[in-house]
Motif scaffolding. Structure first.
Motif, PDB file in Angstrom:
ATOM      1  N   LEU A   1     -12.715  18.019  -4.673  1.00 20.68           N
ATOM      2  CA  LEU A   1     -11.396  17.993  -4.037  1.00 20.68           C
ATOM      3  C   LEU A   1     -10.324  18.567  -4.958  1.00 20.68           C
ATOM      4  O   LEU A   1      -9.405  19.255  -4.504  1.00 20.68           O
ATOM      5  CB  LEU A   1     -11.035  16.568  -3.620  1.00 20.68           C
ATOM      6  CG  LEU A   1     -11.714  16.058  -2.357  1.00 20.68           C
ATOM      7  CD1 LEU A   1     -11.430  14.571  -2.176  1.00 20.68           C
ATOM      8  CD2 LEU A   1     -11.264  16.827  -1.144  1.00 20.68           C
TER       9      LEU A   1
ATOM     10  N   PHE B   1     -15.923  17.782   1.339  1.00 21.23           N
ATOM     11  CA  PHE B   1     -15.674  17.178   0.031  1.00 21.23           C
ATOM     12  C   PHE B   1     -15.177  15.745   0.185  1.00 21.23           C
ATOM     13  O   PHE B   1     -15.446  14.897  -0.664  1.00 21.23           O
ATOM     14  CB  PHE B   1     -14.681  18.003  -0.780  1.00 21.23           C
ATOM     15  CG  PHE B   1     -15.175  19.388  -1.115  1.00 21.23           C
ATOM     16  CD1 PHE B   1     -16.509  19.740  -0.981  1.00 21.23           C
ATOM     17  CD2 PHE B   1     -14.294  20.349  -1.562  1.00 21.23           C
ATOM     18  CE1 PHE B   1     -16.952  21.017  -1.291  1.00 21.23           C
ATOM     19  CE2 PHE B   1     -14.724  21.626  -1.882  1.00 21.23           C
ATOM     20  CZ  PHE B   1     -16.056  21.957  -1.744  1.00 21.23           C
ATOM     21  N   GLY B   2     -14.436  15.473   1.261  1.00 22.77           N
ATOM     22  CA  GLY B   2     -13.995  14.106   1.516  1.00 22.77           C
ATOM     23  C   GLY B   2     -15.172  13.171   1.750  1.00 22.77           C
ATOM     24  O   GLY B   2     -15.192  12.042   1.253  1.00 22.77           O
TER      25      GLY B   2
ATOM     26  N   THR C   1     -16.823  12.487  -1.434  1.00 22.03           N
ATOM     27  CA  THR C   1     -16.072  11.543  -2.252  1.00 22.03           C
ATOM     28  C   THR C   1     -16.629  10.134  -2.094  1.00 22.03           C
ATOM     29  O   THR C   1     -16.599   9.331  -3.020  1.00 22.03           O
ATOM     30  CB  THR C   1     -14.581  11.576  -1.868  1.00 22.03           C
ATOM     31  OG1 THR C   1     -14.096  12.900  -2.065  1.00 22.03           O
ATOM     32  CG2 THR C   1     -13.770  10.617  -2.704  1.00 22.03           C
TER      33      THR C   1
ATOM     34  N   TRP D   1      -9.927  23.494   5.659  1.00 21.43           N
ATOM     35  CA  TRP D   1     -10.122  22.253   6.406  1.00 21.43           C
ATOM     36  C   TRP D   1     -11.592  21.832   6.400  1.00 21.43           C
ATOM     37  O   TRP D   1     -11.907  20.662   6.216  1.00 21.43           O
ATOM     38  CB  TRP D   1      -9.631  22.395   7.827  1.00 21.43           C
ATOM     39  CG  TRP D   1      -8.138  22.528   7.938  1.00 21.43           C
ATOM     40  CD1 TRP D   1      -7.200  22.285   6.963  1.00 21.43           C
ATOM     41  CD2 TRP D   1      -7.415  22.953   9.071  1.00 21.43           C
ATOM     42  NE1 TRP D   1      -5.941  22.534   7.440  1.00 21.43           N
ATOM     43  CE2 TRP D   1      -6.030  22.940   8.731  1.00 21.43           C
ATOM     44  CE3 TRP D   1      -7.763  23.356  10.351  1.00 21.43           C
ATOM     45  CZ2 TRP D   1      -5.033  23.292   9.624  1.00 21.43           C
ATOM     46  CZ3 TRP D   1      -6.763  23.695  11.244  1.00 21.43           C
ATOM     47  CH2 TRP D   1      -5.418  23.672  10.879  1.00 21.43           C
TER      48      TRP D   1
ATOM     49  N   TYR E   1     -13.972  22.625   4.184  1.00 22.34           N
ATOM     50  CA  TYR E   1     -14.338  22.176   2.845  1.00 22.34           C
ATOM     51  C   TYR E   1     -13.693  20.825   2.523  1.00 22.34           C
ATOM     52  O   TYR E   1     -14.280  19.999   1.838  1.00 22.34           O
ATOM     53  CB  TYR E   1     -13.973  23.208   1.781  1.00 22.34           C
ATOM     54  CG  TYR E   1     -14.781  24.479   1.866  1.00 22.34           C
ATOM     55  CD1 TYR E   1     -16.141  24.437   2.108  1.00 22.34           C
ATOM     56  CD2 TYR E   1     -14.190  25.715   1.706  1.00 22.34           C
ATOM     57  CE1 TYR E   1     -16.890  25.597   2.186  1.00 22.34           C
ATOM     58  CE2 TYR E   1     -14.927  26.880   1.770  1.00 22.34           C
ATOM     59  CZ  TYR E   1     -16.271  26.820   2.011  1.00 22.34           C
ATOM     60  OH  TYR E   1     -17.006  27.972   2.087  1.00 22.34           O
ATOM     61  N   GLY E   2     -12.478  20.600   2.995  1.00 17.55           N
ATOM     62  CA  GLY E   2     -11.818  19.315   2.787  1.00 17.55           C
ATOM     63  C   GLY E   2     -12.589  18.168   3.421  1.00 17.55           C
ATOM     64  O   GLY E   2     -12.732  17.095   2.833  1.00 17.55           O
TER      65      GLY E   2
ATOM     66  N   ASN F   1      -6.572  26.130  -3.076  1.00  8.17           N
ATOM     67  CA  ASN F   1      -5.595  26.117  -1.995  1.00  8.17           C
ATOM     68  C   ASN F   1      -4.227  26.613  -2.453  1.00  8.17           C
ATOM     69  O   ASN F   1      -3.413  27.018  -1.645  1.00  8.17           O
ATOM     70  CB  ASN F   1      -5.488  24.687  -1.450  1.00  8.17           C
ATOM     71  CG  ASN F   1      -4.816  24.615  -0.117  1.00  8.17           C
ATOM     72  OD1 ASN F   1      -4.751  25.589   0.609  1.00  8.17           O
ATOM     73  ND2 ASN F   1      -4.322  23.445   0.217  1.00  8.17           N
TER      74      ASN F   1
ATOM     75  N   GLY G   1     -17.284  13.854  -5.000  1.00  7.71           N
ATOM     76  CA  GLY G   1     -16.331  14.734  -4.339  1.00  7.71           C
ATOM     77  C   GLY G   1     -14.979  14.834  -5.000  1.00  7.71           C
ATOM     78  O   GLY G   1     -14.214  15.736  -4.705  1.00  7.71           O
ATOM     79  N   PHE G   2     -14.639  13.910  -5.913  1.00  2.50           N
ATOM     80  CA  PHE G   2     -13.320  13.954  -6.542  1.00  2.50           C
ATOM     81  C   PHE G   2     -13.092  15.263  -7.284  1.00  2.50           C
ATOM     82  O   PHE G   2     -12.042  15.873  -7.173  1.00  2.50           O
ATOM     83  CB  PHE G   2     -13.116  12.774  -7.495  1.00  2.50           C
ATOM     84  CG  PHE G   2     -12.956  11.469  -6.790  1.00  2.50           C
ATOM     85  CD1 PHE G   2     -11.851  11.246  -5.983  1.00  2.50           C
ATOM     86  CD2 PHE G   2     -13.904  10.475  -6.915  1.00  2.50           C
ATOM     87  CE1 PHE G   2     -11.692  10.047  -5.325  1.00  2.50           C
ATOM     88  CE2 PHE G   2     -13.751   9.272  -6.260  1.00  2.50           C
ATOM     89  CZ  PHE G   2     -12.644   9.053  -5.457  1.00  2.50           C
TER      90      PHE G   2
ATOM     91  N   LEU H   1     -10.736  22.271  -4.829  1.00  2.00           N
ATOM     92  CA  LEU H   1     -10.232  22.767  -3.546  1.00  2.00           C
ATOM     93  C   LEU H   1      -8.710  22.857  -3.554  1.00  2.00           C
ATOM     94  O   LEU H   1      -8.141  23.829  -3.056  1.00  2.00           O
ATOM     95  CB  LEU H   1     -10.716  21.874  -2.401  1.00  2.00           C
ATOM     96  CG  LEU H   1     -10.272  22.286  -1.004  1.00  2.00           C
ATOM     97  CD1 LEU H   1     -10.847  23.662  -0.654  1.00  2.00           C
ATOM     98  CD2 LEU H   1     -10.704  21.257   0.016  1.00  2.00           C
ATOM     99  N   GLN H   2      -8.042  21.867  -4.133  1.00  5.72           N
ATOM    100  CA  GLN H   2      -6.581  21.906  -4.211  1.00  5.72           C
ATOM    101  C   GLN H   2      -6.107  23.078  -5.073  1.00  5.72           C
ATOM    102  O   GLN H   2      -5.126  23.733  -4.742  1.00  5.72           O
ATOM    103  CB  GLN H   2      -6.033  20.591  -4.764  1.00  5.72           C
ATOM    104  CG  GLN H   2      -6.052  19.479  -3.752  1.00  5.72           C
ATOM    105  CD  GLN H   2      -5.272  19.840  -2.504  1.00  5.72           C
ATOM    106  OE1 GLN H   2      -5.842  20.286  -1.513  1.00  5.72           O
ATOM    107  NE2 GLN H   2      -3.983  19.661  -2.534  1.00  5.72           N
TER     108      GLN H   2
END
Length: 111
Positions: free
Chosen positions: A76, A63-64, A67, A57, A59-60, A83, A72-73, A79-80
């Protein structure tokens, strides 16, 4: 002596709860495991799963925000991938090595 099958199931459920994050109950599963189970390995796995949730959360959010400045793209996307891959590794470890809790790499441990 603790039941190894129960230990495997509860530990894997704690780590696999991240896949239920869209339902909004993902963090509740390791919290329940932490308070309900008396098995020390299950408790450690639940703490580690909680720490992983909090890190994802955090890092999201970071990174958001990044973006917005167009870098950040890629972060992200990474991160996915993390995850998905790290919880799968944790579940496999929990099912194969019941005597030792899984430790996620590269996370801050708040609990």
């Amino acid at each position: 002596m603790y039941d190894p099958d129960k230990r495997k199931l509860l530990s894997a459920l704690s780590h696999g709860s991240i896949f239920f994050s869209l339902l909004g109950v993902s963090i509740a599963i390791p919290i329940v495991m932490l308070f309900v189970s008396d098995d020390p390995v299950v408790k450690e796995n639940a703490k580690e799963a909680l720490n992983f949730h909090l890190n994802v959360w955090l890092y999201g959010i970071i990174f958001g925000v990044l973006t917005l400045v167009l870098i950040g793209f890629l972060l992200l996307g990474i991160l996915q991938l993390v995850n998905i891959v790290l919880p799968v590794m944790a579940i496999l470890h929990s099912l194969s090595t019941t005597e030792q809790p899984y430790r996620y790499p590269f996370i801050f441990r708040l609990l």
